[in-house]
Write an enzyme that holds these catalytic residues in place. Structure first.
Site, PDB file in Angstrom:
ATOM      1  N   PRO A 118       0.842  -1.193   0.003  1.00  0.00           N
ATOM      2  CA  PRO A 118      -0.134   0.085  -0.096  1.00  0.00           C
ATOM      3  C   PRO A 118       0.934   1.268   0.051  1.00  0.00           C
ATOM      4  O   PRO A 118       0.287   2.361  -0.100  1.00  0.00           O
ATOM      5  CB  PRO A 118      -0.741  -0.222   1.219  1.00  0.00           C
ATOM      6  CG  PRO A 118      -0.069  -0.993   2.248  1.00  0.00           C
ATOM      7  CD  PRO A 118       1.031  -1.904   1.179  1.00  0.00           C
ATOM      8  N   ARG A 177     -29.573   5.840 -29.961  1.00  0.00           N
ATOM      9  CA  ARG A 177     -29.787   7.211 -29.535  1.00  0.00           C
ATOM     10  C   ARG A 177     -29.882   8.314 -30.642  1.00  0.00           C
ATOM     11  O   ARG A 177     -28.766   8.119 -31.631  1.00  0.00           O
ATOM     12  CB  ARG A 177     -28.663   7.355 -28.755  1.00  0.00           C
ATOM     13  CG  ARG A 177     -28.482   8.725 -28.229  1.00  0.00           C
ATOM     14  CD  ARG A 177     -29.486   9.159 -27.179  1.00  0.00           C
ATOM     15  NE  ARG A 177     -29.055  10.430 -26.576  1.00  0.00           N
ATOM     16  CZ  ARG A 177     -30.013  11.009 -25.820  1.00  0.00           C
ATOM     17  NH1 ARG A 177     -31.359  10.488 -25.318  1.00  0.00           N
ATOM     18  NH2 ARG A 177     -29.741  12.222 -25.384  1.00  0.00           N
ATOM     19  N   GLN A 191     -18.230   8.630 -22.103  1.00  0.00           N
ATOM     20  CA  GLN A 191     -18.322   9.880 -22.906  1.00  0.00           C
ATOM     21  C   GLN A 191     -19.209   9.480 -23.993  1.00  0.00           C
ATOM     22  O   GLN A 191     -20.382  10.440 -24.412  1.00  0.00           O
ATOM     23  CB  GLN A 191     -16.940   9.886 -23.482  1.00  0.00           C
ATOM     24  CG  GLN A 191     -16.762  11.403 -24.306  1.00  0.00           C
ATOM     25  CD  GLN A 191     -17.090  12.673 -23.164  1.00  0.00           C
ATOM     26  OE1 GLN A 191     -16.743  12.415 -21.907  1.00  0.00           O
ATOM     27  NE2 GLN A 191     -17.489  13.639 -23.559  1.00  0.00           N
ATOM     28  N   GLY A 209     -24.474  12.081 -20.506  1.00  0.00           N
ATOM     29  CA  GLY A 209     -25.008  12.097 -19.191  1.00  0.00           C
ATOM     30  C   GLY A 209     -25.579  10.620 -18.687  1.00  0.00           C
ATOM     31  O   GLY A 209     -25.464  10.400 -17.530  1.00  0.00           O
ATOM     32  N   GLU A 268      -1.387  -5.226  -9.246  1.00  0.00           N
ATOM     33  CA  GLU A 268      -0.993  -6.573  -9.925  1.00  0.00           C
ATOM     34  C   GLU A 268      -1.610  -7.539  -9.373  1.00  0.00           C
ATOM     35  O   GLU A 268      -1.892  -7.730  -8.200  1.00  0.00           O
ATOM     36  CB  GLU A 268       0.697  -6.384  -9.605  1.00  0.00           C
ATOM     37  CG  GLU A 268       1.661  -5.431 -10.194  1.00  0.00           C
ATOM     38  CD  GLU A 268       2.117  -5.519 -11.489  1.00  0.00           C
ATOM     39  OE1 GLU A 268       2.175  -6.970 -12.186  1.00  0.00           O
ATOM     40  OE2 GLU A 268       3.250  -5.323 -11.736  1.00  0.00           O
TER      41      GLU A 268
END
Lengths: 364, 396
Positions: free
Chosen positions: A131, A264, A332, A336, A359
């Site tokens: 960590p 869309r 993207q 929205g 890893e």
């Protein structure tokens, strides 16, 4: 010859995992993520298809098939196409089984594999990541010290998948500057396992911080005996796994976007009719292919018993960068709507970051 | 069964071709970059080499012996060969006698009788016109049958090997009212009245290659010089068939890019190692120098370029329709190769800007590979139309 066609066996295995994911995971991955857990039955069903044990000899509880990194790569892509957290949970035992089967001594195989390769899924895992800032799988801060015929382990590990439930785990540690793997049993003195970690992604996967404080393990806990393990090969196999899971996630993001962009409509026509959108999708398609091919290339070398250090390193590096880019495009393009958690691209966006950050979440 | 390792014989071919490139092409690469358009006489040794010849047996006809290991086909060999030669020099590869794109077209569709007449000629390819680039269907050059002769009129630009070739395969429309369906290809020999080489272009890179403009003014050629059938069909299947040749040539251009980018990266690696900067393919890239990290990422990109190229080539060999994959390989390799050669110059600093080294040349050379045989943007368009199942009217 150079060949990209799947053998009958490879196709069969790929298809069975693909069907399992379609039936059990595809429509539930979001709920699993929100609930923060994976149903035990879903993990068991994948386990029954031979996850992680097919390459283990029958005498040790496996199927006695060839130990095949390529086959594992195919399986991991299919599982991660459904959900990466699921892929990691189902194959966590491979983090324990594969290095032992590949590099353990005969005694270690005999002693450790049969209990891990049972009909019922039991958690076995590995603690590799650390960590601290600048953590690196090849310069470990966790140490092993030889003392009176046993090894004393000290250090802190993180992102150890399912560690709190693990019967046993492998811990990577530096012994006189050499990287090694040691078996640590549940409840060992000096071993502390944290509550479930809270991460950016993979909500349904339990990962834990593992603290080793003068944790003493016997001499035979060192995988490979006095020779130790081929640590580069351990890393290479785990990197192929990471890249394969990245390919699965990218393919999922691509499939969602392909459908969305033709359905869309804005300004009176599907957004796919715009080059700005269509070109992003084209890029997603060939980069997903590239990630998969790089994983397969490294896996091919591993399968032939050759070093895949360079190939696996580059595959994971590329996958880490490209999976993020592709899954970013995924959000993207949905605009929205992509930002809403109910949309799978949102989960993929978070999960994709793990490829570069972490890893050894699975083994090919 | 999945195996992405090159078989030994392709590995050997690679070594052999790289040896050839190193011995013959590298030493003269700079010379012919500076002596723009001059024919590299050193390549004379390659004259008569059957670079573009018809395979004795059509691929797939030869049955492999039982138990014998299956071999990869000619497209894979070509991918390996072209990459290795372009590692030497891409401008010089385009100058190899008899290896013009026109030769590829002739080999693909010529009748036996045409093969007899033109098989040994160095043939260039003329498609592009001042007003017709990516939109090859819009060419204005016309061919009108007059008795036993075709009469050609028009202007062709960006013809590779324009000066050195013996003949040019010219695209012209026999029936403009039929649109693309009227487009046919014709073999026009040098010296034919009305066929003039107007000028040679001065280019950013591949300067060893002689790129030129032809004028066709009432240029008469024998009726038999048409490649394929003269019949104009209602559908555009014929035109689509012509465009199909790109499915084989696009991975070839991708291979060129792999070769140039490979050369560039290898030079950088050599300089890094001379400076004591080791590459161990092990450390977390966040713990290495910026230069090492850039290097690793570029090498990863090169692997991606190469594997996408191999995939498209392997598919062609296996007779799997590879239209999308051919464009994918070129889209990726063309762009990433351009970026790699630019970045290498940046990382080399002064060594990347001087003409003392080839790095600056590779940066100029590689740029064309994202342009000819279809720009990167056209490749994206082809890929996107295919995977989104959109027509050319829907996705323009």
């Amino acid at each position: 010859m150079f060949d990209l066609s799947l053998s009958k066996e490879q196709k069969m295995v790929k298809d069975s995992f693909s069907k399992l994911v379609k039936d059990l995971i595809a429509d539930n991955a979001h709920e699993m993520d929100e609930a923060g857990e994976i149903p035990v039955s879903a993990v068991q069903k994948a386990w029954e298809l031979g996850c992680s044990v097919s390459g283990v000899p029958e005498e040790f509880g496996g199927y006695g098939m060839e130990d095949s990194p390529i086959l594992s790569a195919l399986v991991l892509e299919e599982l991660a196409y459904g959900d990466m957290a699921y892929a990691v949970a189902v194959t966590a035992p491979s983090l324990f089984i594969t290095p032992i089967n590949d590099m353990g001594t005969e005694d270690q195989k005999k002693a450790l594999l049969p209990n891990a390769c049972t009909d019922d899924y039991h958690v076995y895992t590995m603690a590799m990541c650390e960590p601290h800032f600048g953590a690196d799988a090849v310069s470990l801060k966790t140490t092993a010290e030889k003392k009176n015929g046993s090894y004393i382990l000290n250090g802190v590990k993180c992102f150890a998948p399912c560690a709190s439930q693990a019967e046993k785990m492998l811990v990577s540690a530096s012994l006189d500057g050499e990287n090694n793997l040691f078996v640590v049993e549940k409840g060992a003195a000096g071993l502390t396992i944290s509550e479930k970690e809270k991460n950016l992604g993979l909500y349904s996967l339990e990962t834990n911080t593992v603290t080793l404080e003068n944790c003493e393990v016997p001499a035979d806990a060192r995988i490979g005996g006095d020779k130790g393990v081929d640590y580069d090969r351990v890393l290479a196999r785990s990197r192929v796994a990471m890249a394969s899971m990245a390919a699965g996630m990218c393919r999922c993001s691509l499939d969602i976007v392909k459908q969305y962009a033709v359905e869309r409509e804005q300004f009176g026509e599907p957004i796919a009719h715009r080059q700005s959108i269509a070109f992003m999708i084209a890029e997603m398609a060939y980069e997903t292919d590239a990630i998969r091919l790089m994983a397969w290339q490294a896996a091919s070398r591993l399968e032939a018993g050759k070093s895949a250090k360079r190939e696996a390193y580059l595959a994971k590096l590329y996958a880490g960068e490209m999976a993020m880019k592709i899954c970013d495009y995924g959000v993207q393009i949905l605009g929205g709507h992509g930002y809403i958690r109910e949309m799978n691209v949102e989960r993929l966006y978070r999960n994709a970051r793990s490829i570069a950050c972490v890893e050894a979440l699975s083994m090919a | 069964m999945i195996n992405l390792e090159l078989p030994d014989y392709l590995d050997n071919l690679k070594t052999q071709m790289k040896g050839f490139a190193e011995g013959l092409l590298r030493p003269i690469a700079r010379k012919y970059d500076e002596a723009e358009h001059t024919y590299p006489v050193e390549l004379d040794v390659l004259k008569g080499m059957p670079v573009m010849s018809r395979p004795k047996k059509k691929a797939g006809e030869e049955k492999p012996k039982k138990g014998a290991e299956r071999k990869n086909g000619s497209n894979m060999s070509q991918a390996v060969t072209v990459e290795s030669i372009c590692w030497g020099d891409v401008g010089l590869m385009l100058s190899i006698p008899g290896a013009g794109l026109g030769n590829a077209a002739i080999v693909a569709v010529a009748t036996d009788e045409q093969m007899e007449r033109f098989g040994s000629k160095w043939a260039a390819m003329a498609i592009t016109e001042p007003g017709s680039g990516s939109d090859a269907g819009s060419i204005q050059t016309t061919a009108v049958l007059d008795g036993d002769e075709w009469v050609l009129n028009g202007e062709k630009i960006f013809v590779t090997c324009a000066d050195r070739c013996d003949a040019v395969v010219v695209w012209a429309n026999v029936d403009p009212s039929a649109g693309k369906a009227g487009i046919k290809s014709f073999i026009v020999e040098k010296g034919t009245p009305g066929f003039t080489l107007e000028k040679l272009e001065h280019k950013l890179g591949i300067r060893a290659s002689d790129t030129g403009t032809f004028f066709l003014k009432d240029c008469r050629i024998p009726k038999d010089n048409i490649l394929g059938s003269a019949e104009v069909k209602k559908s555009t299947e014929g035109f689509k068939g012509v465009m199909k040749t790109f499915d084989n040539t696009r991975p070839m251009v991708a291979s060129m890019s792999n070769g140039v980018a490979g050369a560039s990266l290898e030079f950088l690696k050599q300089k890094m190692e001379e400076a004591g900067i080791a590459l161990d393919y092990n450390e977390n890239t966040n713990n290495v120098s910026a230069m090492q990290k850039e290097y690793y990422m570029m090498e990863a990109n090169l692997e991606a370029m190469r594997l996408l190229t191999y995939k498209a080539s392997w598919m062609a060999d296996e007779k799997i329709f590879n239209n999308v994959e051919a464009s994918m390989s070129k889209a990726k390799a063309g762009r990433a190769g351009t970026l790699i050669t630019q970045k290498v110059c940046e990382l080399l600093g002064s060594m990347g800007f001087t003409r003392e080294h080839l790095a600056e040349k590779w940066m100029r050379d590689s740029k064309i590979l994202d342009i000819f045989e279809g720009t990167g943007q056209i490749q994206h368009l082809i890929v996107a139309r295919n995977i989104l199942k959109l027509s050319r009217n829907e996705l323009k």
